[in-house]
Write an enzyme that holds these catalytic residues in place. Structure first.
Site, PDB file in Angstrom:
ATOM      1  CB  SER A  41      -0.967  -0.033   1.199  1.00 48.58           C
ATOM      2  OG  SER A  41      -1.992   0.914   1.045  1.00 48.58           O
ATOM      3  CG  ASP A 165      -4.471  -1.331   0.447  1.00 46.50           C
ATOM      4  OD1 ASP A 165      -3.813  -2.057   1.221  1.00 46.50           O
ATOM      5  OD2 ASP A 165      -4.297  -0.102   0.344  1.00 46.50           O
TER       6      ASP A 165
END
Length: 305
Positions: A41, A165
């Site tokens: 991320s 993500d």
């Protein structure tokens, strides 16, 4: 498997990822350099820049990036525009500002093979319901996939597969660094694991607490399972560095400079205590700090001798 020992592991955490810039500055100024970078991320974003330029100078670029107008535009849409997009689609924000920022910093044609040190980043495959590691091909697309926060950004489609993500499946990827052969690991977390969890008191805290349990459970398991010869240093983010309880906190970049400064001060103090790498290079797995196996607090080392 890589044949070099020192890994920088950069975890997820949205705007709290500014703390990683301070940690990176402390690492470089103490004399540590990565032989491998893995990220998830926001850690994939910071990590890609470090892998492209693994020198202290990259921290200046990161400081400017976090303070830039382009960074504020990533989640900068107005509330009416967000509402309109969410009503017709599945996300609040366009991925275009983040793509522009990444292409400006890395170049639109940059590939993993072009980077100065090996780099991998994690995303969650929707179709396979599985963790996926990007290690070749275009870097920008891989980072966009790793940072596609559900509900905020759309899934990233790559080769017919959709990704969200990486924090969903592996938020602080210590185990991946071990798999790739690292014997000394510096964990650049964002400060959340430094705070005790409490039962949710507001509706939006329910999902936050549930996700945090999942995040910490895997991290604790991987830290407790470090193989013999591997040392992991969990760098501290600094007192009061992580505060993100508000539903709108993901847009708050105003505290980035303070997070960078706090993390630098705390991590620099810790690194000076363990000492710089030996003359001629990184310490590899040779340093034994003798920390008890159950001690996994930030700012401490876990060693499997």
């Amino acid at each position: 498997m890589v044949d070099r020992p020192v890994a920088f592991v950069l975890g997820g955490g949205g705007v709290l990822g500014a703390a990683q810039v301070g940690m990176l500055r402390a690492l470089f100024r103490t004399g540590f350099r990565p032989d491998l970078v893995v990220g998830t991320s926001v850690g994939a974003l910071n990590g890609a820049l470090v892998a492209a330029d693994p020198r202290e100078e990259v921290t200046e670029r990161l400081v400017r990036l976090w303070a830039s107008k382009e960074a504020s535009q990533v989640y900068g849409d107005s509330v009416p525009r967000q509402a309109g997009r969410f009503a017709a689609r599945t996300h609040l924000h366009s991925p275009r500002p983040l793509r522009r920022l990444l292409e400006r910093e890395l170049g639109p044609g940059r590939t993993f093979e072009d980077l100065a040190v090996p780099f991998q980043c994690c995303a969650a495959s929707i179709e396979r319901a599985a963790e996926h590691w990007f290690s070749r091909g275009p870097v920008v697309e891989a980072v966009l996939a790793s940072a596609a926060v559900p509900g905020l950004l759309p899934p990233m489609r790559i080769d017919g597969e959709h990704y969200l993500d990486g924090g969903i499946v592996n938020s602080i990827p210590v185990g991946r660094a071990v798999e790739l052969g690292a014997s000394t690991i510096f964990v650049l977390q964002v400060g959340r694991i430094e705070r005790p969890l409490r039962p949710p008191r507001r509706p939006w805290e329910v999902a936050q607490v549930a996700f945090e349990i999942a995040r910490r459970h895997r991290f604790a398991r991987e830290m407790a399972s470090l193989p013999a010869g591997v040392t992991a240093h969990v760098l501290p983010a600094g007192a009061g560095a992580a505060r993100d309880e508000s539903p709108l906190a993901y847009r708050d970049l105003a505290s980035a400079a303070r997070r960078i400064s706090r993390a630098y001060t705390a991590s620099r103090r810790y690194l000076l205590q363990i000492g710089p790498p030996p003359a001629g290079g990184n310490p590899g797995g040779a340093r034994r700090l003798g920390v008890p196996p159950g001690d996994k607090a930030p700012g401490r080392a876990v060693d499997r001798a």
